[in-house]
Design an enzyme around this catalytic site. Structure first.
Site: not given
Length: 803
Positions: A671, A744, A778
């Protein structure tokens, strides 16, 4: 000419095809696979009396088939339209019960076949446990008799769990208020098959609406119809014997909350119009209070569509917000209203007003207190004691006040005034206990209340319990953990008079387990659980927290692991892996504080490089990467410089210990850590390669802020451009592995970010490899994908770092 163009097109397509690899799912090398493919210990839940334990078991990973279910993505939700529950739920597959004083676990009898359990909830008196089971066609309600350890089904598969737990216990311990699918529910529309009746149109009326890039928004009229469909429920009262009585007709119920005395129920419903640019939390809503028989008492709040909010993390909408029941009163609502219009830019003496409103709401609400900063919470205690908190992000300041709810005219007394990022000065959290309404309130004995602190210091972590005198506001330390070879977490105080405390103790090679400690007899520990270490192959790996200094004097730290079997006398120069995640600070002192504990259990997972200690690598995990902006300077004004300085300090520190070949260093992150990795490879020559997972690389695609950046792109275009690896792709010549989940669901890190960045790198001749993990969001969940990810990382590091 046509033949020539066709040939060129064919060659172009061939080159693109040849650039791909048709790789089936792979597994990592045996030493990594042994650690990754382990059996997860159960999670533990206890009743409030600490008489019984509930042990919940689940698979270590989901399967790819689990992720390959039908899915609707609407209003920020991801829903399985067949079963009517979130498609992201992680299910429990077995339950056992044990008396705290016994050692033997009892298998809960009568569980459904192939259990898929979620939404576990103890009854108010702890005698029962309710849970949902997701069957093939929908969600069922089940209950457990705790003393008998037997389960039974209470309803058919008709619960609506699309927006969280579909039930709430009622005060009688024998009835639940349950959201059920309407009996006449219409079929969902298929947007792929139904032809549109017109174009999709959105308007901007000139008002500023600086919203971040949210995923899974409504896109068209079909989405709106389907959203209303999945949100609509009927409310039933269901008795434990299965008797169901309609309580409220169909509506889009989004919140159900009983008053502490059980005589009132506040129901919040989602209203129209819906939005295509913000999630359902900002859709219009209406809150109505009913009596326990379902008769309407009062509409207590109506919130309009909130697409427009002022800029800044301290911005809030106008009107009543944070509405809830006061925990220490039978039926009093508490809520907050902004006094600055919700705009942090407005200069006012008080930001928020906290108000109390007594049932049956025939009289106006009364002001309890006004806060100089943004209201952040309240803990109720007694008629005359409550603790209030406010905060302000820009200064990182948080204050804690003692207030007298019975005398609003009395000025709040400041208990704590501190930097929220100053962990060494953290006084701890106030201990709570259940009151006569079965609600958690401040634990108060002899006019004293109690705090449990994490206990981070410059010399290590030493959790503590403090006693605070409510008259003098002076604190006295009752207990401080003295472990230097273990990590102790103080979870809650069980008996103040006897000194019994629930704790969790672990070490780097001892799995976390629960104990009852008597702080009046410090050496007396009573074990509750005895979970074993599932990672035997690395139990003796050398692990320490190292501290070092950045060139500007900022103190940094990281957890250093040496390879399995490493000889610290010979000090062979090994490759180094650094895993990190940047964090923003407003002062150097807070940035230099460490919250790492070398005695924390070594728990390898796909979110770190720890696995590679079995492959001859030195690993610096959770390396500190502070980005500091003091005074009027924003942290991101000097992001790249500080990023590189952090990395250089980390490498220098490990190199000075004699363990590594500094020409063989890799960096990785997930991330914002992936964003960090791409920038480090672009703007420094410190690394041989890097691994970036599920990141965002073009900040112009997140134009209204990202991470802790409050300014928009048009206010600081130079910051957005300088920080975007995509904009600087021509400088990137270091091998990089880019990984992203195909689905995601994180704001700003759309899969497109990696795809477009890889296109840029490929087109400009950078050595890069892109791996898109099917069906993953994610955070990665499927066993097939996670094991393949570890294989990809292993192959990449062997090629570009070790060899």
């Amino acid at each position: 000419m046509k033949l020539k163009m066709s040939l060129l097109l064919f060659l172009g397509m061939s080159l693109q095809t040849f650039a791909q690899e048709n790789v089936t799912y792979q597994k990592p090398s045996p030493s990594i696979l042994t650690l990754a493919d382990y059996e997860r210990a159960p999670s533990v839940s206890m009743d409030t009396k600490k008489e019984y334990l509930l042990l919940s078991y689940r698979n270590t990973y989901k399967s790819l088939d689990d992720l390959n279910q039908d899915e609707l993505r609407l209003g920020g939700l991801r829903i399985n339209p067949t079963t009517n529950i979130s498609s992201t739920v992680t299910y429990v597959n077995n339950l056992k019960i044990r008396k705290v004083k016994d050692q033997n676990e009892v298998q809960v009898a009568g569980l459904p076949q192939n259990p898929r359990i979620s939404n576990i909830s103890w009854s108010p008196n702890d005698s029962k446990i309710a849970f949902t089971h997701t069957a093939a066609t929908g969600v069922e309600l089940w209950t457990i008799d705790v003393a008998l350890a037997t389960a039974k089904k209470v309803s058919e598969a008709t619960l609506n769990a699309n927006i969280g737990s579909p039930f709430v216990w009622m005060k009688d311990n024998n009835t639940l208020l349950v959201k059920m699918l309407p009996k006449n529910r219409a079929a969902l529309l298929d947007s792929k098959k139904d032809l549109p009746t017109g174009p999709i149109i959105s308007n901007a009326d000139g008002s500023k609406s600086q919203n971040r890039t949210y995923p899974d928004m409504l896109k068209n009229m079909n989405d709106e119809i389907n959203f209303e469909n999945i949100m609509t429920s009927e409310l039933y009262k269901i008795n434990l014997d299965g008797t169901a009585t309609l309580f409220k007709k169909a509506a889009m119920y989004a919140g159900e909350s009983f008053s502490p005395d059980g005589n009132y129920l506040m129901l919040t419903t989602i209203q129209k119009p819906f939005s295509h640019i913000v999630p359902l939390s900002r859709f219009p809503s209406k809150s109505v209070v009913y009596d326990k028989d379902g008769n309407e008492v009062k509409t207590v709040n109506e919130v309009p569509l909130t697409e427009i909010i002022p800029k800044g993390f301290m911005a809030v909408r106008k009107g009543k917000r944070n509405m809830s029941w006061r925990a220490d009163k039978p039926a009093t609502l508490v809520y907050v209203e902004a006094l600055d219009g919700g705009d942090p830019a407005n200069k006012v003496d008080f930001r928020d007003e906290v108000l109390l409103w007594n049932a049956p709401f025939t009289s106006p609400a009364n002001t309890l207190v006004k806060t100089p900063q943004r209201f952040s919470g309240i803990m109720w205690g007694t008629e005359n004691v409550a603790v209030l908190m406010d905060e302000w992000y820009d200064t990182r300041n948080t204050k804690t006040y003692l207030i007298n709810p019975a005398a609003p005219e009395q000025a709040p007394k400041v208990i704590f005034d501190r930097n929220s990022q100053d962990v060494y000065a953290d006084p701890g959290n106030f201990e709570t206990r259940k009151n006569e309404f079965n609600r958690y309130v401040l634990a108060i004995e002899n006019n004293k209340t109690f705090l449990i602190g994490a206990g981070f210091t410059k010399n290590g972590q030493f959790p503590f319990i403090s006693e605070m005198d409510l008259k003098t506001l002076q604190t006295k330390r009752l207990y401080t953990s003295s472990y230097t070879d273990k990590k102790e977490d103080i979870l809650e105080i069980e008996n103040l008079k006897e000194g019994t405390v629930l704790v969790q103790i672990q070490s780097k090679n001892e799995y976390p387990n629960y104990y009852l400690r008597n702080i009046k007899q410090k050496n007396k520990l009573t074990p509750i659980t005895t979970f074993q270490n599932p990672f035997e192959s690395i139990k003796n790996v050398n692990k320490e927290v190292i501290k070092y200094t950045r060139k500007d004097g900022v103190q940094l730290s990281g957890t250093l692991y040496l390879p399995v079997g490493y000889d610290k006398v010979k000090k062979e120069k090994m490759p180094l892996l650094i895993w990190a995640y940047p964090a923003e600070y407003k002062d150097k002192n807070s940035a230099g504080q460490s919250t790492q504990n070398p005695n924390e259990f070594t728990f390898p997972n796909y979110g770190s490089f720890v696995y590679w200690v079995t492959k001859g690598y030195v690993v610096l995990d959770d390396a500190a990467f502070p980005i500091i902006g003091e005074g009027t300077t924003e942290p991101n004004d000097n992001f790249i410089t500080q990023l590189v300085d952090n990395a250089e300090a980390a490498i220098n520190a490990v190199d000075a210990l004699g363990y590594i070949n500094r020409k063989k260093v890799a960096v990785g992150g997930h991330s914002y850590g992936a964003f960090m990795t791409a920038n480090l490879l672009t703007h420094s020559n410190l690394f041989a390669c890097g691994i970036a997972r599920s990141g965002a690389y073009n900040r112009t695609l997140t134009p209204f802020g990202f991470q802790s950046e409050q300014r928009n792109y048009w206010e600081s275009p130079e910051v957005y451009t300088a920080m975007s690896p995509f904009m600087n792709a021509g400088k990137m010549k270091t091998p990089m592995l880019l990984v992203h989940g195909e689905a995601d669901n994180n704001p700003g890190t759309f899969t497109l970010q990696t795809e477009r960045y890889f296109q840029a790198l490929k087109g400009l001749g950078a050595p890069a490899r892109m791996v898109i993990l099917p069906k993953e969001s994610h955070g990665y969940a499927a066993k097939e994908n996670i094991l393949h990810l570890l294989w990809e990382q292993d192959q990449f590091l062997e090629k570009y770092l070790k060899n």
